[in-house]
Design an enzyme around this catalytic site. Structure first.
Site, short mmCIF file in Angstrom:
data_model
loop_
_atom_site.label_atom_id
_atom_site.label_comp_id
_atom_site.label_asym_id
_atom_site.label_seq_id
_atom_site.Cartn_x
_atom_site.Cartn_y
_atom_site.Cartn_z
N LYS A 183 -11.64 -3.95 -5.69
CA LYS A 183 -12.12 -2.80 -6.14
C LYS A 183 -11.40 -1.91 -6.75
CE LYS A 183 -13.27 -2.95 -1.44
NZ LYS A 183 -14.16 -3.67 -0.34
N LYS A 221 -5.77 -10.50 -7.74
CA LYS A 221 -7.01 -10.84 -7.32
C LYS A 221 -8.05 -9.76 -7.54
CE LYS A 221 -8.61 -10.70 -2.65
NZ LYS A 221 -8.30 -10.51 -1.14
N LYS A 240 0.79 -1.06 -0.06
CA LYS A 240 -0.12 -0.04 0.00
C LYS A 240 0.86 1.04 0.02
CE LYS A 240 -4.34 -1.86 1.75
NZ LYS A 240 -5.35 -1.55 2.92
#
Ligand code: TRP
Length: 333
Positions: free
Chosen positions: A200, A197, A115
């Site tokens: 969103k 994966k 992240k």
């Protein structure tokens, strides 16, 4: 809720719409657990703000997710469904646990590294200490099991380490939780980039399917799903990631084994196969979408669910928090 049942705690960030990946990987399995376990489902809004959120959007998606949880079969009478920020004990225990979590171990979290690489302009302290808050979410209910995807397994491991460390210093305080990772359907990949994966954050059009997507959009996304230059429907994740992902999805939605799928589409090519997968997904999601839209039209009913959930959750959470405050030496109120 009887005391002899094992406890399950899980959370999803209310930072977006629920995906087919999170439904097949986690939520689908939650409904059946209520008879055997005492289940807590938390909308992790405190976690959500480790990334910048639009306030109105966060509020809306939080409510939408509760509606979707209930539509996915989570009975609010049998399960404790609540919003993390409504139970202040999470943040309080999170702080305490951050004092028993080491800088070095947080630095090793792969999600933090990913992240912060993706969001170099907002590597905030909350993003870094997030695993301590997540440990609090779990330990505060003395959870036995935590249903998480592969990407969260490391966070459950650090939670166990933190709990063991605390117990080692102060004596038996926290139950040591186990990750609970479902096998088939655990990892649904993007329809456009099957090496990633389904998520969103997927920017590719049609890569991610949402529970509230319209049937025609779902069918179109499956027709356009990336496969390979071969023509054989065969489960082989290393060499045929796109086809294998579609097989995983089909296996769960249509209740078929990989062998049955391979036989049914032998000699047929990908067109028929993709249509069949799309139709199976549409039929799986249809009742969920209809029920969720109905619930979203009834705000008072939704409010009743999350208020009752927070009250129930707080009773358990406050018990653990008092015990912890006493152990670390805080003066009783
Ligand atoms: N970190 C989880 C995620 O990003 C969400 C979460 C927060 C969670 N607290 C939790 C999951 C406790 C399981 C248990 O998906």
């Amino acid at each position: 809720m009887s005391d002899d049942k094992k406890i399950i705690l899980s959370g999803i960030q209310p930072s977006g719409k629920l995906t087919l990946g999170s439904y097949l990987g986690a939520i689908k399995n939650w409904a059946e657990l209520a008879d055997e376990y005492d289940c807590y489902y938390m909308l992790a809004d405190l976690h959500a703000i480790t990334a910048r959120q639009d306030p109105a959007e966060l509020r809306r998606t939080t409510l939408e997710q509760i509606a979707q949880y209930v539509a996915c079969g989570l009975d609010p009478e049998k399960n404790t469904i609540f919003i993390q920020s409504h139970v202040p004990a999470h943040a309080e225990l999170g702080w305490v646990l951050s004092c028993y979590t080491m800088f070095g171990e947080l630095s090793r979290m792969t999600q933090f590294k990913d992240k912060s690489a993706k969001n170099a302009e907002n590597i905030n302290a909350g993003l870094f200490t997030y695993p301590a808050l997540m440990a609090a979410d779990i330990l505060i209910y003395q959870a036995d099991l935590v249903p998480v995807g592969d990407d969260q397994k490391q966070h459950v491991e650090i939670c166990r380490d933190i709990a063991q460390r605390f117990n080692g210093i102060y004596g038996e305080t926290f139950k040591i939780p186990e990750p609970f990772i479902p096998k088939v359907g655990a990892r649904v990949m993007s329809l456009q980039e099957p090496e990633n994966k389904m998520s969103k954050s997927d920017k590719t059009a049609g890569g991610c399917i949402y529970l509230l997507d319209k049937p025609e959009d779902i069918l179109r996304a499956f027709k356009r799903a990336v496969t390979d230059s071969d023509t054989v429907v065969r489960y082989d994740p290393a060499n045929k990631p796109g086809v294998s992902n579609l097989m995983q999805i089909y296996a769960v939605c249509a209740g078929k084994t990989f062998a049955e799928i391979e036989n049914a589409f032998a000699g047929k090519g990908y067109g028929d196969f993709k249509t069949a997968v799309g139709e199976a997904v549409v039929e799986t999601l249809r009742p969920i979408r209809e029920k969720a839209l109905e619930l979203l039209g009834d705000k008072a009913y939704l409010e009743g669910i999350y208020k009752a959930g927070a009250e129930r959750a707080a009773r358990t959470a406050n018990r653990t928090l008092s015990k912890v405050y006493k152990k670390v030496g805080f003066v009783a109120k």
